[in-house]
Write an enzyme that holds these catalytic residues in place. Structure first.
Site, short mmCIF file in Angstrom:
data_model
loop_
_atom_site.label_atom_id
_atom_site.label_comp_id
_atom_site.label_asym_id
_atom_site.label_seq_id
_atom_site.Cartn_x
_atom_site.Cartn_y
_atom_site.Cartn_z
N ASP A 1 0.95 -1.23 0.15
CA ASP A 1 -0.07 0.54 0.16
C ASP A 1 0.84 0.83 0.17
OD1 ASP A 1 0.46 -0.92 2.82
OD2 ASP A 1 -0.88 0.54 3.48
N GLU A 2 0.48 2.02 -0.76
CA GLU A 2 0.36 4.38 -0.17
C GLU A 2 2.44 4.21 -0.63
OE1 GLU A 2 -1.82 5.57 3.37
OE2 GLU A 2 -0.08 4.34 4.01
#
Length: 668
Positions: free
Chosen positions: A306-307
């Site tokens: 993620d991210e």
């Protein structure tokens, strides 16, 4: 009568999660002092997980009833036991295990039957919630229950990177999970703030990137076993390629930028990212994953994903050249290359790869499971869980279940894992395996975590276990209060943490009472507003202030809200009288308390207290006949709401939205 909700007033509102089918009877079982338990099934049950779980059940039953003569051990040879537990097989702790059970309580005794030992554990938790008392003593309510979970994946993510959680905290969290029938601990073991696993073949990780706070391999085995004894799987997460500050503190040569790496102390999304073009990255992850696989027997392994904003990838000329050579149009395609490489490492280890929904942005094999969390990027039918399920991926949903945001239990309770109607075919809907509550640890410590997790996580647990038709919010809140006491019996500290703050802050009994009232009407700022830009706190900040003692669903503010909503709905004079009675009590509070002068946040708390007194006075007047024609009153209420809507000490006075609703109703 068979019921799938507790909306009928004649039904006791005590069970959480609500079973699939309930038939209440008028034939309770009186609990004798010599209460006995017999377990029927395969040999060796007494020495296995069910035997140990049943011992814990008996001890908790003793605490509930106050009896001192209850036996401490179940048997496998007492045909005349008061509680008979019958199972068919001892199961592995794995996805898809049969957790169903049947429970019958009648005057002659209690029968609990299940296909597996784990199903019997779930039934024992229901049985404890059926204990009641009257003038004759403790008894178990008469009932016939057929129960099974709606979803097979009912998890809790526990972040131990940003703030490390000692073994005893993890264990009591597992106890709470078992009490509400959750079955997956998603252990977020590394991030930008620390690596938390002892690895013999990669010791630099825990030696250089943990600040000395990590789990030894013996402790990991202990926790995994402890979870299994409660029918709970433990799935590890090693978050890559982003969120990699800790990994790169240990192995900077694997980074995408030639720089010095260090553990982060603030909250946020940071740039350090593994280099997906460096074969040494995969060599190290191979070593790490192989050793992690020996510590965690579960069939799933979470790789994060993620991210990753790709800033260091964009700055690296060699990485950009690699992308051009491969024909990758953007960083999503590069990360997909990275994800596929990890899947090739994990598959021979017998692990199914799982990642956050960002990994869906690529040509990823459908054997990878998706954890959907982003709930603001698309129309309902195109949210990540719907897109993933349509593509053929199995999905676990966390959208709507971020406990750390301190949203009210109602918001989590009404968030269903299934996409909107019509978004999926029946076959695609089978890919939705369940959900996970997420407890991110930027703003919690081992002392405060219970007050953030509980009891709201029980509302998520019910959403994942009970039939979809069980959705009465008022009933949920009533039963959540009952569950509060059950959780306290387990040794959880969600209720005592605020009391510790009160005793530490105020000396005099009157001051303590007022401070408890403030805690009952104030809540922490929601979402990420408390920690603007992630820089108001570090991992070393004290988390023992008023905002830390406040909880979501402040009890007195919630009760006031429910009273006002009831009055608005039907205009009942009795409801108006209840509002006025509560407001009179609040309006008589003193606002010039001495201890406000000696604590750093005293001025802010005094402002909240003045707001409580002022708004309660106005609310009482707004319920009086003729309030709508009193222009001066309406003007004063508008002005007061404007003043007291401003947060103080990073908390909100929760009378404000309720009095605003009351005022809007009067003016309409």
């Amino acid at each position: 009568m068979v019921a799938t909700s507790l909306q009928a007033q004649s039904q006791p509102e005590v069970l959480m999660p609500v079973p699939k089918s309930i038939e209440w009877t008028n034939d309770p079982f009186r609990i004798p002092a010599d209460f006995s338990v017999n377990i029927e099934g395969p040999d060796g049950l007494l020495n296995g997980s069910l035997g140990q779980y049943t011992q814990g059940f008996i001890q908790r039953l003793g605490s509930l009833t106050g009896y001192l003569k209850l036996p401490t051990l179940p048997t496998q040879q007492n045909a005349y036991a008061h509680l008979t537990i019958s199972i068919e097989l001892v199961s592995s702790v794995e996805l898809g295990v049969d957790e169903s059970y049947q429970l019958t309580v009648e005057g002659q005794g209690v029968q609990l039957s299940a296909a597996t030992d784990i199903g019997a554990m779930r039934g024992l938790e229901t049985l404890l919630q059926l204990v009641a008392y009257d003038a004759e003593g403790p008894y178990i309510r008469g009932v016939r229950i057929q129960d099974e979970p709606r979803f097979g994946w009912r998890g809790l993510l526990l972040d131990v990177s940003r703030h490390f959680m000692p073994v005893h905290v993890v264990k009591r969290t597992l106890d709470g999970m078992a009490a509400v029938k959750m079955n997956v601990l998603h252990w977020h073991l590394c991030d930008d703030h620390g690596w938390r696993v002892e690895l013999k073949n990669s010791p630099e990780l825990h030696e250089k990137a943990s600040n000395g706070e990590y789990y030894t391999q013996d402790q990991i085995h202990e926790i995994v076993a402890y979870a299994a004894e409660r029918g709970i799987r433990v799935m590890p997460e090693v978050d890559v390629p982003g969120h990699a500050s800790a990994i790169l503190t240990a192995y900077p040569e694997l980074g995408s930028k030639d720089t010095t790496y260090a553990l982060q102390i603030y909250a946020g999304i940071f740039d350090p990212t593994l280099d997906p073009t460096n074969e040494a990255t995969y060599d190290r992850l191979q070593i790490v994953f192989e050793e992690m696989a020996t510590l965690f027997p579960d069939g799933y392994f979470h790789i994060g994903g993620d991210e990753n904003e790709g800033k260091h990838w964009e700055e690296n000329e060699e990485i950009q050249a690699f992308m051009k050579e491969k024909g990758y149009a953007d960083q999503h395609e590069l990360q997909n290359y990275f994800n596929v490489r990890l899947q090739e490492i994990l598959a021979p280890l017998g692990k199914k790869m799982m990642g956050w929904d960002e990994i869906l942005d690529g040509d990823l094999p459908t054997s990878a499971m998706i954890q959907a969390w982003r709930g603001w990027i698309a129309e309902p039918e195109n949210l990540p869980h719907a897109r993933a399920a349509r593509k053929g991926h199995q999905v676990v949903v966390s959208m709507g279940y971020y406990i750390d945001l301190l949203l009210p239990a109602e918001s989590h309770y009404l968030a269903d894992p299934m996409p909107v109607e019509g978004a999926l075919t029946e076959e695609q809907a089978e890919n939705i395996l369940g959900g996970e509550a997420c407890m991110w640890a930027e703003l919690i410590t081992p002392a405060s975590i219970d007050s953030r997790l509980w009891p709201r996580t029980a509302a998520v647990a019910e959403r994942l276990w009970s039939p979809v038709a069980v959705n009465d919010v008022a009933s949920m809140y009533r039963r959540l209060e009952v569950m509060n006491r059950h959780l306290e019996l387990l040794g959880l500290q969600h209720l005592s943490f605020a009391d510790q703050y009160v005793r530490r802050t105020a000396v005099h009994a009157e001051d303590q009472a007022t401070l408890r009232t403030l805690l009952g009407v104030c809540e922490p700022m929601k979402g990420y507003t408390r920690n603007t830009n992630g820089t108001l706190y570090t991992v070393n900040s004290p988390y023992n202030l008023f905002v830390d003692a406040c909880t979501a669903d402040a009890s007195q503010a919630l009760a006031f809200k429910q009273e006002v909503e009831a009055w608005i709905e039907n205009g009942d004079p009795a409801a108006a009288e209840a509002i006025r009675s509560r407001c009179i009590t609040w309006s008589n509070l003193k606002t010039d308390l001495e201890f406000f002068q000696r604590i750093p946040e005293g001025k802010a708390l005094q402002t909240h207290l003045k707001g409580l007194v002022t708004l309660s006075q106005l609310a009482a007047q707004l319920t009086e006949p003729g309030a709508a024609e009193n222009a001066d009153l309406l003007e004063k209420a508008e002005a007061a709401l404007e003043v007291y809507k401003t947060p103080q000490a990073r908390t909100d006075l929760m009378l404000v939205p309720t009095v605003q609703k009351l005022l809007d109703h009067i003016k309409s």
